[in-house]
Design a protein around this motif. Structure first.
Motif, PDB file in Angstrom:
ATOM      1  N   ILE A  86      -1.226   3.186 -22.161  1.00  0.00           N
ATOM      2  CA  ILE A  86      -2.069   2.215 -22.868  1.00  0.00           C
ATOM      3  C   ILE A  86      -3.514   2.646 -22.676  1.00  0.00           C
ATOM      4  N   THR A  87      -4.106   3.160 -23.708  1.00  0.00           N
ATOM      5  CA  THR A  87      -5.504   3.570 -23.620  1.00  0.00           C
ATOM      6  C   THR A  87      -6.387   2.523 -24.284  1.00  0.00           C
ATOM      7  N   GLU A  88      -7.668   2.567 -23.943  1.00  0.00           N
ATOM      8  CA  GLU A  88      -8.620   1.699 -24.636  1.00  0.00           C
ATOM      9  C   GLU A  88      -8.579   1.971 -26.135  1.00  0.00           C
ATOM     10  N   GLY A  89      -8.431   3.243 -26.477  1.00  0.00           N
ATOM     11  CA  GLY A  89      -8.398   3.615 -27.888  1.00  0.00           C
ATOM     12  C   GLY A  89      -7.252   2.952 -28.622  1.00  0.00           C
ATOM     13  N   LEU A  90      -6.085   2.924 -27.982  1.00  0.00           N
ATOM     14  CA  LEU A  90      -4.931   2.284 -28.616  1.00  0.00           C
ATOM     15  C   LEU A  90      -5.172   0.786 -28.763  1.00  0.00           C
ATOM     16  N   MET A  91      -5.643   0.176 -27.701  1.00  0.00           N
ATOM     17  CA  MET A  91      -5.882  -1.278 -27.780  1.00  0.00           C
ATOM     18  C   MET A  91      -6.894  -1.594 -28.876  1.00  0.00           C
ATOM     19  N   ASN A  92      -7.960  -0.792 -28.880  1.00  0.00           N
ATOM     20  CA  ASN A  92      -8.990  -1.029 -29.893  1.00  0.00           C
ATOM     21  C   ASN A  92      -8.434  -0.843 -31.300  1.00  0.00           C
ATOM     22  N   ALA A  93      -7.638   0.202 -31.480  1.00  0.00           N
ATOM     23  CA  ALA A  93      -7.110   0.496 -32.820  1.00  0.00           C
ATOM     24  C   ALA A  93      -6.181  -0.605 -33.300  1.00  0.00           C
ATOM     25  N   ILE A  94      -5.353  -1.102 -32.404  1.00  0.00           N
ATOM     26  CA  ILE A  94      -4.448  -2.188 -32.810  1.00  0.00           C
ATOM     27  C   ILE A  94      -5.261  -3.425 -33.189  1.00  0.00           C
ATOM     28  N   GLU A  95      -6.274  -3.689 -32.377  1.00  0.00           N
ATOM     29  CA  GLU A  95      -7.113  -4.842 -32.710  1.00  0.00           C
ATOM     30  C   GLU A  95      -7.826  -4.667 -34.040  1.00  0.00           C
ATOM     31  N   VAL A  96      -8.348  -3.456 -34.256  1.00  0.00           N
ATOM     32  CA  VAL A  96      -9.061  -3.199 -35.519  1.00  0.00           C
ATOM     33  C   VAL A  96      -8.114  -3.377 -36.705  1.00  0.00           C
ATOM     34  N   GLY A  97      -6.884  -2.916 -36.540  1.00  0.00           N
ATOM     35  CA  GLY A  97      -5.895  -3.062 -37.615  1.00  0.00           C
ATOM     36  C   GLY A  97      -5.597  -4.511 -37.926  1.00  0.00           C
ATOM     37  N   ILE A  98      -5.396  -5.287 -36.885  1.00  0.00           N
ATOM     38  CA  ILE A  98      -5.091  -6.712 -37.090  1.00  0.00           C
ATOM     39  C   ILE A  98      -6.314  -7.440 -37.647  1.00  0.00           C
ATOM     40  N   ARG A  99      -7.472  -7.074 -37.113  1.00  0.00           N
ATOM     41  CA  ARG A  99      -8.689  -7.767 -37.486  1.00  0.00           C
ATOM     42  C   ARG A  99      -9.049  -7.571 -38.958  1.00  0.00           C
ATOM     43  N   ALA A 100      -8.578  -6.465 -39.530  1.00  0.00           N
ATOM     44  CA  ALA A 100      -8.855  -6.231 -40.951  1.00  0.00           C
ATOM     45  C   ALA A 100      -8.359  -7.404 -41.802  1.00  0.00           C
ATOM     46  N   TYR A 101      -7.298  -8.066 -41.316  1.00  0.00           N
ATOM     47  CA  TYR A 101      -6.762  -9.223 -42.044  1.00  0.00           C
ATOM     48  C   TYR A 101      -7.543 -10.495 -41.713  1.00  0.00           C
ATOM     49  N   ASP A 102      -8.479 -10.382 -40.756  1.00  0.00           N
ATOM     50  CA  ASP A 102      -9.238 -11.549 -40.312  1.00  0.00           C
ATOM     51  C   ASP A 102      -8.291 -12.715 -40.038  1.00  0.00           C
TER      52      ASP A 102
END
Lengths: 495, 160
Positions: free
Chosen positions: A444-460
């Motif tokens: 679990i890297t910061e990059g993975l966590m950030n990317a998953i969040e960014v993906g979900i956040r796109a849907y707001d």
């Protein structure tokens, strides 16, 4: 040994969710799930309340898209008292335009919040930047002039809401059959011309164009990464007008496929004939789908990306947004766009579209007219109503029934985040595949966590809306083996 | 009982002008979270500080940085669960970017820091926190919270 990776909760979204990624013995991602662990309650506790309280109470589900809930409920009430779209009764021009004005103001304000507060920091600082920097407070230090414009935009949107609804949050204007006040000339002039401390409508449009430019600059510099990030297939759905273009307030529900073929089009009053909702034991959020197309193939995407996919063109009265939409369509050569991060492009276009639509309305003298309400004829009461609007996050539905005393006996709310549930899960799966698939050490890297969040956040996503609860937003990541034992765990606090 | 902090220089009469803001934060639908609004209710009922801008809101938003930029002094009033506050606490707040932002809320020090960063000025800010006990979905303050509100009001009456 197969493993399970958990992000709990996901941050910078409205509400509390967690992410679990399952991996097999070959280090391949086998599944990814966005769990929504808040409890749903509003549909139950509204029961027994007088029907006219529904749009007032249910808007309190959310502090962000409350106008959408209010208007959706108001449309359902129009039906119930016998002056709504279900009876074939057109609303009077002034109340419909007043409602639309509030709706567009909220869309502008909500999109500005999501876009500049949560998404632009990701773009300006990079997905790998520390969470403490990747937010609007980080933006304040990095680019105070941009933040001043964001504040000015939100403030103007709030003034638009307040001018119509009487309060900047959870105001009351829509009543069965119409509205209880028009927009005064003074309020109209203030919004158009601005005043000390309030920007003018033309400045709003300028700033909206600046917002679109932020995305385009980012896209120009990071085209490959943006386009390749979580490209996930889905049907696209939104309300459309008679020309087949998005209508944020009213229309038919149109669903298109990748080639933009219309695969379903329905009067939303018939939604139960077309949609079913699957449930999963691991989430309070349901999974709506088109019955005729099945659980997976029949899941739809809603919200900005879906709307710009469905829409052929904006009206000539919105020339800047119309040109921006054409450029968006050209990028995928007429096909529906499935690139998750292009949702942010679509959102920026819709900020501009909202501003231009408000310009049209604010120059319409109907807003100052006095004919505000349709009075139902005797025995017009139907006791049942369905309202649908395009909320900032996508198609929102309220369905109520009341007994002969007028007390609510049934309420069903299908919110945009729920509609997007399956496609959000696909997005998480796609991101996890990119970061973890085939790697021996599924760390679990910061990059993975950030990317998953960014993906979900796109849907707001508004998980609070979807489950009708309030939430918190720190972050926990866990890796569990197939036997349930912890392999790795990381925490991140929101503050 | 610790009821006030070092700074006790808030006299409500000093707020009776248009460059002052008294801002109640909270939610009357969440029991004692309504303490901030209840204080504003009291000001209105007693016609205290009629020239000041009085405001009620659920939480702070970034644009409140713009709002306070037009003011010389601001008194925020909020409920608190902090154990150290037995009844109420009045304190001076300094600007500080504390990265506590979410799209639902932002801290007072961050609002002040944003105000200073974006608008190159910042008002004097005091925060009155009043101890609450219950935050469930229900209208009305608990009896103990009402007592704390009264204590805060009495304090201001004495200094009025």
């Amino acid at each position: 040994m197969s493993r399970k990776l958990i992000i709990d909760p996901v941050s910078k979204i409205e509400g509390h969710g967690k992410v679990v990624v399952m991996m097999d013995d070959n280090n391949q991602v086998t599944d990814a799930k966005l769990h929504v662990v808040e409890f749903r309650g509003f549909e139950k506790f509204i029961q027994g309340h007088p029907y006219w309280e529904a749009p007032m109470l249910l808007q309190r589900i959310c502090g962000i898209c409350f106008v959408s809930h209010h208007l959706c409920g108001a449309k359902a009430l129009d039906d119930m008292v016998g002056v709504g779209y279900s009876t074939g009764t057109p609303m009077l021009p002034t109340p419909e335009k007043v409602r639309r004005l509030a709706h567009y103001a909220q869309q502008l304000q909500s999109h500005v919040t999501a876009y500049f507060y949560c998404i632009v920091p990701d773009m300006l600082f990079g997905m790998d930047a520390a969470p403490q920097q990747r937010n609007v407070v980080g933006l304040v230090e990095a680019d105070p002039e941009l933040v001043k414009r964001v504040v000015a935009l939100r403030k103007w949107g709030q003034e638009g809401i307040k001018s119509v609804l009487g309060k900047r949050m959870h105001g009351i204007n829509s009543i069965p059959g119409g509205v209880n006040q028009n927009l005064s000339q003074e309020a109209r002039d203030r919004l158009v011309n601005g005043e000390d401390g309030l920007i003018s409508l033309d400045q709003v449009i300028d700033y909206a164009q600046d917002g679109l430019k932020v995305f385009k600059d980012f896209h120009d510099k990071n085209r490959a990464e943006v386009d390749a990030f979580a490209e996930v297939p889905a049907l696209n759905m939104c309300l459309v007008d008679e020309k087949g273009n998005v209508d944020y307030y009213h229309g038919k529900m149109r669903i298109i496929d990748k080639d933009k073929n219309i695969i379903e089009e329905l009067d939303y009053h018939d939604y139960l004939d077309y949609f079913s909702e699957a449930t999963e034991e691991w989430s309070y959020m349901k999974f709506p789908f088109l019955k005729a197309h099945g659980r997976e193939a029949g899941s739809v995407r809603v919200g900005p990306l879906a709307r710009v996919n469905v829409t052929k063109s904006y009206d000539d009265s919105c020339p800047l947004a119309k040109a921006a939409l054409e450029e968006f369509h050209d990028y995928t050569k007429g096909k529906a766009n499935d690139m998750t991060l292009h949702t942010n492009w679509a959102r920026a276009i819709e900020i501009l579209h909202s501003a231009e639509q408000m310009k049209v309305l604010l120059n319409d003298p109907d807003l100052q007219k006095e004919d505000l309400i349709l009075t139902p004829v005797d025995n017009a009461w139907t006791g049942e109503g369905v309202g649908v609007v395009e909320a900032p996050r996508g198609t929102l539905l309220h369905h109520y029934r009341a007994n002969k005393e007028g007390n609510i006996t049934f309420a069903n709310l299908v919110v945009a985040t729920t509609q997007n549930n399956t496609v959000m899960n696909r997005t998480v799966r796609s991101v996890a595949d990119s970061y973890l698939g085939g790697k021996e050490q599924a760390e679990i890297t910061e990059g993975l966590m950030n990317a998953i969040e960014v993906g979900i956040r796109a849907y707001d996503p508004c998980l609070s809306c979807a489950t009708h609860a309030m939430g918190q937003m720190p972050l926990v990541v866990k890796v569990l083996g197939a036997d349930g034992k912890m392999i790795d765990e990381k925490y991140r606090c929101a503050s | 009982m610790r009821i006030v902090a070092e700074k006790l220089d808030v006299i409500l009469a000093d707020y009776n002008n248009s460059s002052s803001l008294i801002y109640g934060i909270g939610n009357i639908g969440r029991q004692d979270d309504g303490l901030g609004w209840a204080f504003i209710d009291w000001l209105e009922e007693q016609s205290i500080c009629p020239k000041a801008e009085l405001m009620r809101h659920y939480q702070l938003h970034l644009e409140d940085a713009d709002l306070i930029s037009y003011k010389k002094q601001v008194l925020f009033v909020d409920a608190t669960k902090v154990p150290e506050v037995e009844s109420f606490l009045l304190e001076k707040i300094e600007p500080k970017m504390d990265f506590s932002f979410s799209s639902h809320a932002i801290s007072i020090p961050s609002i002040m820091a944003t105000c200073r960063q974006c608008f190159e000025k910042v008002p004097e800010v005091q925060l009155l926190t009043i101890k609450g006990y219950e935050w469930e979905l229900q209208l009305g303050l608990t009896e103990k919270a009402k007592q704390n509100l009264k204590a805060a009001i009495d304090f201001f009456k004495q200094n009025h």
